[in-house]
Design an enzyme around this catalytic site. Sequence first.
Site, mmCIF file in Angstrom:
data_model
loop_
_atom_site.group_PDB
_atom_site.id
_atom_site.type_symbol
_atom_site.label_atom_id
_atom_site.label_comp_id
_atom_site.label_asym_id
_atom_site.label_seq_id
_atom_site.Cartn_x
_atom_site.Cartn_y
_atom_site.Cartn_z
ATOM 1 N N CYS A 83 0.843 -1.464 0.000
ATOM 2 C CA CYS A 83 -0.046 -0.009 0.153
ATOM 3 C C CYS A 83 0.906 1.235 -0.003
ATOM 4 O O CYS A 83 1.609 1.431 -0.923
ATOM 5 C CB CYS A 83 -1.034 -0.149 1.136
ATOM 6 S SG CYS A 83 -2.248 1.251 0.798
ATOM 7 N N HIS A 97 -3.846 -5.486 0.325
ATOM 8 C CA HIS A 97 -3.253 -5.599 1.905
ATOM 9 C C HIS A 97 -3.661 -7.244 1.984
ATOM 10 O O HIS A 97 -4.530 -7.687 2.702
ATOM 11 C CB HIS A 97 -4.307 -4.883 2.751
ATOM 12 C CG HIS A 97 -4.018 -3.619 3.199
ATOM 13 N ND1 HIS A 97 -2.899 -2.909 3.965
ATOM 14 C CD2 HIS A 97 -4.410 -2.275 2.585
ATOM 15 C CE1 HIS A 97 -2.468 -1.668 3.737
ATOM 16 N NE2 HIS A 97 -3.636 -1.211 2.773
ATOM 17 N N GLU A 104 -2.056 -8.756 3.826
ATOM 18 C CA GLU A 104 -1.773 -9.054 5.746
ATOM 19 C C GLU A 104 -3.240 -8.755 6.368
ATOM 20 O O GLU A 104 -3.333 -9.181 7.490
ATOM 21 C CB GLU A 104 -0.962 -8.192 6.071
ATOM 22 C CG GLU A 104 -1.039 -6.574 6.284
ATOM 23 C CD GLU A 104 -1.228 -5.830 5.242
ATOM 24 O OE1 GLU A 104 -0.812 -4.706 5.524
ATOM 25 O OE2 GLU A 104 -1.212 -6.232 4.061
#
Length: 256
Positions: free
Chosen positions: A117, A218, A220
């Site tokens: 990001c 993202h 994660e």
Amino acid sequence: MNGPIPVIVSYSSETPRHDAAFADELRALAAGAATAIAEAGLEARWVNAAAPHSDAHDLLATAHGVIVLGGADVDPSLYGATPYGAWMDSADAAADAFEAALLREALERGVPVFTICRGTQLLNVVRGGTLVQDLGAGIHREPNQDMVTHPVAVHPGTRLAAVLGTGTRDVRSGHHQAVDALGEGLVVSATAPDGVIEAIEGRDTGRDAGWVVGVQWHPEDAASDPAQLRLLLADFAAAARIVLPVGDDPIAAPAA
């Protein structure tokens, strides 16, 4: 090398520039990243980008890679643009300066670089590229700033395709800025259906040139497909394992 591979992991974990909700979101994402980083056999040496405990040169002396996570918007003055909008409320000049220096140092040394990001946006800026300051309404975030799921197309012939496979896959996204003019030495490796760039990487990511991959989404995030981050970090770790750091003095790792 034997044992966990030391890598620098940077994001603004503590700064008065972020409101409480945004800070909590960043910490939650970092916690998700931390678990996957450890599972990949990497030793995360966490740095608060807004108040780093050492400079980029010293941090990289014994590190085998760099990971830059998400955060606030990059100051448009760094790519020669006039800022507009409410992004100024959370931007952090110290974090911009530190992470830009960290990325430059890593790229110069050929140390593997993985960005997510904001980290990907800053990677593009460090290489001389620019950003779209505001995408407006669209598929990349909810009006209330929550993350959304949307598809991206991974381009064939890229390292990203070698890791994740070509074709379309769903990702978790929450951004209102994106790569615009591409930085020097970078190529686009994934795009969204609206044409927004969703991943970039080094043009030559062979062993001699280093490993450079940045995703705008993202992996994660808790609702993301865990295989995406697992595969990306496995490839990153394989590249980091063969890096010879400059020094051999241990770096104390702060708490995440």
